[in-house]
Design an enzyme around this catalytic site. Structure first.
Site, PDB file in Angstrom:
ATOM      1  N   GLY A 275       2.739   9.784   6.568  1.00 35.73           N
ATOM      2  CA  GLY A 275       3.193   9.932   5.188  1.00 35.73           C
ATOM      3  C   GLY A 275       4.015   8.729   4.774  1.00 35.73           C
ATOM      4  O   GLY A 275       4.790   8.191   5.573  1.00 35.73           O
TER       5      GLY A 275
ATOM      6  N   GLY B  26      -6.261  13.689   1.528  1.00 39.84           N
ATOM      7  CA  GLY B  26      -5.554  12.436   1.757  1.00 39.84           C
ATOM      8  C   GLY B  26      -4.887  12.348   3.113  1.00 39.84           C
ATOM      9  O   GLY B  26      -4.111  11.426   3.367  1.00 39.84           O
TER      10      GLY B  26
ATOM     11  N   LYS C 239       0.271   3.252  19.346  1.00 38.01           N
ATOM     12  CA  LYS C 239       1.650   3.742  19.371  1.00 38.01           C
ATOM     13  C   LYS C 239       2.148   3.905  20.805  1.00 38.01           C
ATOM     14  O   LYS C 239       3.301   3.596  21.123  1.00 38.01           O
ATOM     15  CB  LYS C 239       1.729   5.078  18.627  1.00 38.01           C
TER      16      LYS C 239
ATOM     17  N   VAL D 246       2.616   2.720   2.370  1.00 42.75           N
ATOM     18  CA  VAL D 246       3.918   2.587   3.030  1.00 42.75           C
ATOM     19  C   VAL D 246       4.835   1.680   2.227  1.00 42.75           C
ATOM     20  O   VAL D 246       6.017   1.991   2.020  1.00 42.75           O
ATOM     21  CB  VAL D 246       3.754   2.067   4.468  1.00 42.75           C
ATOM     22  N   GLY D 247       4.323   0.544   1.757  1.00 46.04           N
ATOM     23  CA  GLY D 247       5.147  -0.361   0.965  1.00 46.04           C
ATOM     24  C   GLY D 247       5.698   0.296  -0.284  1.00 46.04           C
ATOM     25  O   GLY D 247       6.878   0.123  -0.636  1.00 46.04           O
TER      26      GLY D 247
ATOM     27  N   GLY E  87       6.685   7.778  12.656  1.00 42.69           N
ATOM     28  CA  GLY E  87       7.008   8.080  11.267  1.00 42.69           C
ATOM     29  C   GLY E  87       8.462   8.514  11.161  1.00 42.69           C
ATOM     30  O   GLY E  87       9.362   7.797  11.592  1.00 42.69           O
TER      31      GLY E  87
ATOM     32  N   GLU F  44      -8.162   8.947   6.363  1.00 44.49           N
ATOM     33  CA  GLU F  44      -8.675   7.810   5.604  1.00 44.49           C
ATOM     34  C   GLU F  44     -10.169   7.981   5.356  1.00 44.49           C
ATOM     35  O   GLU F  44     -10.857   8.749   6.027  1.00 44.49           O
ATOM     36  CB  GLU F  44      -8.437   6.512   6.380  1.00 44.49           C
TER      37      GLU F  44
ATOM     38  N   GLY G 142       0.838  -1.187   0.000  1.00 44.62           N
ATOM     39  CA  GLY G 142       0.000   0.000   0.000  1.00 44.62           C
ATOM     40  C   GLY G 142       0.874   1.238   0.000  1.00 44.62           C
ATOM     41  O   GLY G 142       1.987   1.227  -0.540  1.00 44.62           O
TER      42      GLY G 142
END
Length: 331
Positions: A313, A203, A221, A14-15, A150, A206, A12
């Site tokens: 991000g 964006g 987290k 991140v990938g 992040g 979600e 997605g």
């Protein structure tokens, strides 16, 4: 030159960010002695496998144009179990109910003695102790800086940079979506619903924002931080959580006139983990705006230490994954 063969499970945002960062930093990695070859990539429907290293640019193009990474019909878990490699980069979506496929992937990797670098909060928020124990037993390494801040180096700051300090308490803002919505509500004198819609259009939020706005993402987290820094062996279910959905523009404006901002603050103090909206003085380091995150710790030697950065991000999260990979294999 050390050759590291890796799979990238989850493709997605991140990938894809990881793929882009690895393309951009290939020469740098080789300059520090790391020849990283992605030998398999899997999304939720397809996979691509090449023992010599897949073409990352071609896979990104395929995902953009066709919505899939390749033509192989093999799951990420089966790639871990059957393809010969040393590192699993696990970037599947967070599942806070039972850890989802991410938990299965991590345990499968450890069974084979593989290292894991992940951005997936769910398994760590639910099964931190089990994962660490399983990794240690198999001689595997587990790195997860990307699960918390992040691009903001929360875990490395606490465990490495501040080594020797006793961290007494911590607090911060760990969700850029909530921070953006609350900041914009003040700026525009607008309702939560209006600014959520704006965040979704940009964006930043979600389509289903419940993990963010109900404080679930922050709580997940915080559990990871509490376990790593304070040795609490907590799970998500140990967190007291209140989100931002009931905050009104009137409350925000009234606070602002009195010199305060309302922020969704996560804190660990006296063995308790809490996530809730709090009044923060406008001149306090925690009063950051927009999508920024902030992490503040109170230490016995160094006093208060605060860092601010982009907590969300795809590229920012990928930067933390890259940092973890380098820390594993540079030496």
């Amino acid at each position: 030159m050390k050759t590291i063969r890796a799979s990238l499970i989850g493709f997605g945002a991140v990938g894809q960010g990881v793929a882009k960062v690895l393309l951009a930093k290939k020469d740098y990695l080789q300059s520090i002695g790391i020849d990283l070859r992605i030998v398999a990539i899997a999304d939720s429907r397809t996979a691509v496998i090449d023992s010599e290293g897949v073409n990352l640019a071609a896979v990104l193009d395929s995902k953009k144009k066709k919505g899939v990474v390749g033509s192989e019909k093999i799951s990420g878990t089966d790639i871990i179990k059957t393809i010969d490699h040393e590192l699993v980069i696990e970037t599947t979506p967070t599942n806070i109910d039972d850890g989802g496929v991410g938990l299965t992937n991590m345990l499968a990797a450890f069974e084979k003695g593989m290292d894991v670098v992940t951005s997936n909060k769910g398994p760590l928020a639910l099964k931190y102790g089990e994962l660490i124990e399983t990794a240690n037993r198999s001689g595997s390494k587990l790195k997860f800086e990307a699960t918390v801040g992040g691009a903001m180096p929360v875990i490395n700051l606490a465990c490495d940079t501040l080594a020797g300090n006793k961290i007494l308490s911590m607090e911060g803002i760990f969700n850029g979506t909530c921070n953006y919505i609350l900041s914009r509500m003040v700026e525009e004198h607008a309702s939560y619903e209006q600014m959520l819609a704006e965040a979704q259009e940009l964006g930043i939020a979600e389509a289903d924002p419940i993990y963010d706005v109900e404080g679930i993402d922050t709580a997940s987290k915080l559990v990871i931080v509490a376990n790593v820094i304070f040795g609490m062996n907590a799970s998500y279910r140990d967190v007291t959580v209140t989100g931002i959905t009931r905050i009104t523009p009137e409350a925000l404006l009234l606070a602002n006139r009195d010199g305060y901002a309302i922020k969704l603050i996560g804190e660990v103090n006296d063995g308790k983990i809490n996530v809730a909206p709090k009044l923060v003085p406008l001149d306090n380091p925690l009063a950051v705006g927009g999508t920024l995150n902030v992490f503040s710790v109170q230490t016995d030697i160094s006093g208060p230490i605060t860092i601010t950065g982009r907590g969300a991000g795809s590229i920012e999260t990928a930067s933390a994954i890259l940092s973890d990979i380098i820390s594993l294999y540079k030496n």
